[in-house]
Design a protein around this motif. Structure first.
Motif, PDB file in Angstrom:
ATOM      1  N   CYS A   1      46.960  41.952  44.936  1.00 29.61           N
ATOM      2  CA  CYS A   1      47.239  42.723  43.869  1.00 29.61           C
ATOM      3  C   CYS A   1      48.483  43.746  44.525  1.00 29.61           C
ATOM      4  O   CYS A   1      49.470  44.048  43.697  1.00 29.61           O
TER       5      CYS A   1
ATOM      6  N   GLY B   1      48.553  39.347  39.792  1.00 29.97           N
ATOM      7  CA  GLY B   1      48.381  40.561  39.988  1.00 29.97           C
ATOM      8  C   GLY B   1      47.308  41.322  39.008  1.00 29.97           C
ATOM      9  O   GLY B   1      46.343  42.159  39.342  1.00 29.97           O
TER      10      GLY B   1
ATOM     11  N   SER C   1      43.694  40.009  39.772  1.00 29.15           N
ATOM     12  CA  SER C   1      43.228  40.629  40.937  1.00 29.15           C
ATOM     13  C   SER C   1      42.876  42.105  40.873  1.00 29.15           C
ATOM     14  O   SER C   1      41.824  42.783  41.041  1.00 29.15           O
ATOM     15  N   GLY C   2      43.782  42.717  40.020  1.00 27.12           N
ATOM     16  CA  GLY C   2      43.507  44.113  39.896  1.00 27.12           C
ATOM     17  C   GLY C   2      42.289  44.347  38.872  1.00 27.12           C
ATOM     18  O   GLY C   2      41.546  45.164  39.284  1.00 27.12           O
TER      19      GLY C   2
END
Length: 418
Positions: free
Chosen positions: A255, A302, A305-306
């Protein structure tokens, strides 16, 4: 030889991983936002929507979509398709069932949905492409993990190599006239607008056929999409989604790195696309072209994962759970988006086709998706499957499962299977 007496069927509710459904449901929001401009304007200007809409609001709205949405959520959706492939295969093997005894039928059913969708509803269909990519994935079902990564990496690099070669040839003595990009044909675009905004049902269906034929070369995207499928397959085999909590430190690193890098690349691409006139070749445009897909994939990583980190947080997870229902009905909701948007914009009802731009297009995007969240949660409180998911399962396994809820929902607080 595997025994054939073991039952083969869809993933049961108790086997589902809720985070995958959440991720798939949120990906559909991005897909709707990206596709909206192709519901109210011709597909021929999908990548050059500025040829028709020049206002500051429309340019800024499209730049926002290009920077934060376009290419990112279709990457997530493709990634999840590969993961679904791996889930189906691993669970079929665990049940002692023959994977090849049902999965080709699943792909054929998906291809049929794609043909009907593309020819009768909207030519920008992705289902036929996914069916083709799924067929490619069959070649890798018994390959090692490192083989999956090598092939995925090779496919990711291919567009960069092709673009670089083309640019070299374009500025060399091998340049030919056919290499020159052609500006959008405004007369043709307005003719298409006239058909969808004012034409009869027959004229609209004929235009669907013409656009579907013109879109056939884009089916080659199935080869590239196979790279994202391979990554999804690799992630499932690695056990990352099944043990999210264990991978929290990895998710944080992904992230921290992917969000800023992906944003910088994607914003650069969006700016170049907004300021460089269509039909021109330049180094700025070339860099934009080769960075678009990598930037989209990095930012998508990103996002994933966030969202995983948010899902692992007990107090924040409840804000994501309503999207799981949309993910469980992804096929139904994807097709519903096309049906409702074409009904709304075409001459079937309002005839607003070609009369609104990307800025106003954000309004029906939010309204329709919010309605789908409500509808999907309402439906799944009463039934086990979405309507199209039920049909797909019946076509896959040779019998139609009961729509009645016969088992309890999984505990939503569990981020993974035990």
């Amino acid at each position: 030889m595997q025994p054939e007496s073991h039952p083969v069927g869809p993933v049961s509710l108790s086997e589902r991983i809720v985070f995958i459904d959440v991720l798939r449901g949120m990906a559909l929001l991005g897909i709707l936002a990206a596709n909206m401009r192709a519901f109210f304007a011709p597909l021929d200007c999908y990548m050059e929507i500025g040829a028709l809409y020049h206002s500051r609001a429309d340019v800024l709205a499209q730049a926002f979509i290009d920077a934060f949405i376009q290419g990112k959520f279709i990457s997530i959706f493709s990634f999840l398709f590969g993961m679904g492939f791996a889930i189906q295969m691993s669970r079929a093997e665990a049940r002692g069932a023959r994977f090849m005894g049902f999965y080709p039928r699943r792909l054929l059913a998906l291809a049929l949905f794609g043909l009907i969708h593309g020819l009768l509803i909207w030519a920008g269909d992705i289902l036929l492409t996914y069916a083709m990519s799924g067929a490619i994935l069959l070649l890798f079902r018994k390959r090692q993990q490192k083989t999956l990564l090598w092939w995925a990496g090779g496919l990711f690099v291919t567009p960069i190599v092709v673009s670089t070669t083309f640019l070299f040839l374009y500025f060399s003595r091998f340049h030919r006239a056919w290499m020159d990009p052609k500006p959008p044909d405004l007369k043709h675009l307005h003719d298409v607008i006239n058909i969808y905004a004012h034409g009869t049902v027959r004229q609209i269906l004929v235009q669907n056929w013409l656009e579907w034929k013109r879109e056939l070369p884009t089916q080659l995207f199935a080869i590239y999409a196979a790279a994202l499928f391979l990554l999804g397959m690799w992630v499932w085999r690695a056990g990352i989604v099944q043990r999210l909590e264990e991978y929290r430190p990895v998710l944080k690193r992904v992230c921290v790195w992917c969000l800023p890098v992906g944003l910088v690349l994607s914003i650069y691409v969006a700016i170049v696309k907004a300021v460089v006139p269509p039909g021109t070749v330049s180094l700025w445009g070339w860099f934009s072209g080769i960075l678009w897909l990598p930037g989209s994939h990095i930012l998508a990583a990103g996002y994933v994962s966030g969202l995983a980190l948010i899902f692992l947080h007990q107090d924040w997870r409840r804000f994501l759970l309503p999207f799981a229902a949309v993910g469980r009905m992804a096929l139904t909701d994807y097709l519903m988006q096309s049906v409702l948007c074409t009904l709304f914009f075409y001459h079937y009802t309002t005839g607003l086709y070609g009369r609104i731009g990307p800025a106003i297009g954000l309004v029906p995007t939010v309204i329709l998706y919010a309605a789908q969240v409500v509808f999907s949660n309402w439906w799944l409180k009463r039934y086990r499957f979405g309507p199209m998911e039920w049909l797909w399962r019946g076509m896959t396994y040779g019998k139609f499962p009961s729509m009645r809820k016969e088992e309890p929902m999984p505990a939503v607080e569990a981020p993974s299977l035990s």
